[in-house]
Scaffold this motif. Structure first.
Motif, short mmCIF file in Angstrom:
data_model
loop_
_atom_site.label_atom_id
_atom_site.label_comp_id
_atom_site.label_asym_id
_atom_site.label_seq_id
_atom_site.Cartn_x
_atom_site.Cartn_y
_atom_site.Cartn_z
N SER A 111 44.33 43.98 44.86
CA SER A 111 43.31 44.57 43.99
C SER A 111 42.74 45.78 44.69
CB SER A 111 42.22 43.53 43.70
OG SER A 111 41.28 44.03 42.78
N HIS B 68 35.06 40.08 45.18
CA HIS B 68 36.39 39.88 45.77
C HIS B 68 36.31 38.97 47.00
CE1 HIS B 68 37.84 43.33 43.35
NE2 HIS B 68 39.04 42.80 43.55
N ALA C 210 44.52 35.35 36.16
CA ALA C 210 45.42 36.41 36.63
C ALA C 210 46.32 35.89 37.75
CB ALA C 210 44.61 37.61 37.11
N GLY D 35 33.83 35.51 36.34
CA GLY D 35 34.73 36.38 37.11
C GLY D 35 35.77 35.59 37.85
N TRP E 278 38.80 44.63 36.20
CA TRP E 278 38.14 43.32 36.14
C TRP E 278 36.66 43.56 35.89
CZ3 TRP E 278 36.71 40.57 41.28
CH2 TRP E 278 36.25 39.28 41.03
N TYR E 279 36.14 42.98 34.82
CA TYR E 279 34.74 43.21 34.47
C TYR E 279 34.15 42.00 33.76
CZ TYR E 279 30.55 45.47 32.66
OH TYR E 279 29.24 45.80 32.39
N LEU F 36 38.39 34.35 35.45
CA LEU F 36 39.31 35.43 35.08
C LEU F 36 40.33 35.67 36.19
CD1 LEU F 36 36.81 37.88 33.37
CD2 LEU F 36 38.84 36.88 32.28
N LEU F 37 39.86 35.71 37.43
CA LEU F 37 40.77 35.87 38.57
C LEU F 37 41.78 34.74 38.62
CD1 LEU F 37 38.72 37.07 41.67
CD2 LEU F 37 40.57 38.27 40.50
N ILE G 15 45.45 43.29 40.33
CA ILE G 15 44.31 43.35 39.42
C ILE G 15 44.06 44.81 39.11
CG2 ILE G 15 41.87 42.81 39.08
CD1 ILE G 15 43.78 40.35 39.38
N ILE H 162 40.10 40.80 32.38
CA ILE H 162 40.85 41.16 33.57
C ILE H 162 42.21 41.67 33.12
CG2 ILE H 162 41.86 38.88 34.03
CD1 ILE H 162 41.16 39.46 37.05
N SER I 26 31.70 44.71 43.28
CA SER I 26 33.11 44.29 43.27
C SER I 26 33.54 43.80 44.65
CB SER I 26 33.99 45.46 42.82
OG SER I 26 35.34 45.05 42.77
#
Length: 147
Positions: free
Chosen positions: A116, A129, A102, A95, A83-84, A98-99, A80, A61, A125
């Protein structure tokens, strides 16, 4: 196993590039590397990576600050930028972890909002989200003309 998230290290460059190419296949490696180098020089940006059990990088991210973002009430905001997570690890907490990294980075800088975006055709995505508590605030199609 819980996702292992850590700050980017220089040795992660090849994996970060590989995953960036998977996220943005319409761009060349040279184009992406230019943006990656720029991101790493920013004092208001960071990269976090997700590791597999064997220590290999399976997601990333990119987070940074922006002076404003559509739908936000405060300034600046955490943003963001990319993000992958590799497909075999999706919906397994990587995921979201990672969020969280961040968002914690943004909180640590005193930001009160996180924003984002996603490409119009990226339904995966959108769903990720929404599951993480993000609300859609707008849709836009951008245009360009060479003069």
């Amino acid at each position: 196993m819980a996702a292992q998230i850590r700050a980017y290290r220089d040795s992660d460059w090849p994996a970060w590039l590989h995953l960036s190419l998977a996220l943005f296949p319409e761009h060349s490696a040279d184009e992406l590397e230019s943006g990656m180098r720029e991101h790493r020089t920013r004092s208001d940006a960071e990269v976090f990576v997700a590791e597999r059990e064997d220590g290999s990088v399976a997601g990333f991210i990119e987070v940074g600050a922006r002076p404003y973002a559509d739908g936000c009430d405060t300034s600046p905001v955490g943003y963001i930028e990319a993000w992958y997570v590799e497909p075999d690890l999706r919906r397994k907490g990587y995921g979201r972890a990672l969020l969280a990294a961040a968002e914690n980075w943004a909180r640590g800088r005193g930001y009160r909002e996180m924003a984002s975006d996603a490409q119009l055709n990226n339904e995966i995505s959108y769903a990720a989200h929404r599951r993480a508590g993000y609300a859609e605030v707008d849709r836009i199609v951008q245009f360009r003309k060479v003069l």
